[in-house]
Design an enzyme around this catalytic site. Structure first.
Site: not given
Ligand code: GLY
Length: 309
Positions: A178, A206-207, A230
């Site tokens: 990320t 999924r978000v 994370g």
């Molecule tokens: N921290 C980014 C995610 O879990 O999508």
């Protein structure tokens, strides 16, 4: 905890302007770390050039994240990871601390620069967060061109997906790679931006925390700005980006806030990751509990970005 924080001495304790970027919490192999750091330095330098020219924090974090999205070693934009259907779905958010304006997209089909679409949402102002097919329609209406998983996926992302599929694995436990940036400009405004492909083998739809203001991304001139990386589900449960800006508003140094946030994450919900922060005085902070978190930073007065893993 492998590392409660990275001890880092910034060039100056308070700065007229400053920017820090991350390329994701994770476990980058030792022989790939310099390549990741080079990508982060390029992004920090791009954002810093906006700030050095008198530009705004919001333009600087957008520019830095665009550079990271275009770099296929990171899990954002080009190079994003694949979901359980073998498709790219993207999350991104951008926020400015002056008026608390924010724009975000989530579960977005492949577009080359999701952070630009998030910025278009911020500038448009009608809504903060667009999802899935609606996010795609918003992007196309704003003049962005849809790409494809074939065009945007890297060999490394596909290999990770194939490996996870072979062992029948679910979503990998985190979202390494990320990207994000936080900055303070010479006028004293702060901003944050975060972009991600999420987790390899995540379920469609999924978000994570990145596009959710307060969870993975937050900016408030009264405190500072935050971008997280994370296990998104853990950051969401604690609204950790907003928590950090609240602590900075109360006077906590960003380095202490970053350390405390990661300790809280681990203690309360068993989460792992990292976070970068800037406060309203231009002081920077970062911490991670993973083996690596690529970062780069530059403040007014520095000749070049400093970087680390
Ligand atoms: N921290 C980014 C995610 O879990 O999508």
């Amino acid at each position: 905890m492998s590392s409660a924080s990275i001890t880092f001495t910034w060039g100056s304790e308070e700065a007229l302007w400053g920017i820090v970027v991350h390329g994701g919490a994770g476990d980058v192999p030792a022989d790939a770390r310099e390549r990741h750091r080079a990508g982060a330095r390029a992004a920090a330098a791009a954002g810093a050039s906006v700030l050095a020219a008198g530009g705004s924090a919001i333009d600087a974090v957008q520019r830095a994240v665009e550079v990271l999205e275009d770099d296929p070693v990171f899990n954002a934009g080009t190079g994003a990871c694949l979901n359980s259907d073998g498709e790219i779905e993207l999350d991104a958010a951008i926020m400015e601390g002056d008026g608390l304006a924010a724009g975000a997209v989530c579960a977005l089909p492949p577009f080359r620069s999701p952070i630009r679409i998030a910025r278009a949402a911020l500038d448009d102002g009608a809504h903060v967060l667009y999802a899935g097919a609606g996010a795609e329609r918003f992007a196309v209406d704003k003049g962005f061109t849809r790409s494809s998983t074939a065009e945007m996926s890297s060999g490394a992302a596909r290999a990770r997906w194939e490996a996870a599929r072979l062992v029948g694995g679910g979503a990998s436990g985190w979202a390494g790679g990320t990207v994000g940036a936080v900055a303070r400009d010479a006028r004293g405004h702060v901003a944050a931006a975060t972009s991600t492909g999420g987790m390899t083998m995540k379920k469609p739809g999924r978000v994570g925390d990145s596009p959710v203001p307060g969870a993975g991304t937050y900016a408030d001139d009264a405190g500072g700005a935050a971008s997280a990386t994370g296990t998104g589900e853990s950051f969401m449960r604690l609204c950790l980006a907003k928590t950090c800006t609240d602590w900075m508003r109360a006077g906590m140094h960003p380095q202490d806030a970053a350390r405390s946030a990661l300790a809280l994450l681990q203690r309360r919900v068993g989460g792992e990751g990292g976070i970068i922060l800037v406060d309203r005085q231009g002081r920077l902070g970062l911490a991670r509990t993973t083996s690596t978190m690529t970062y780069a930073a530059m403040s007014c007065g520095d000749d070049a970005p400093v970087s680390g893993s």
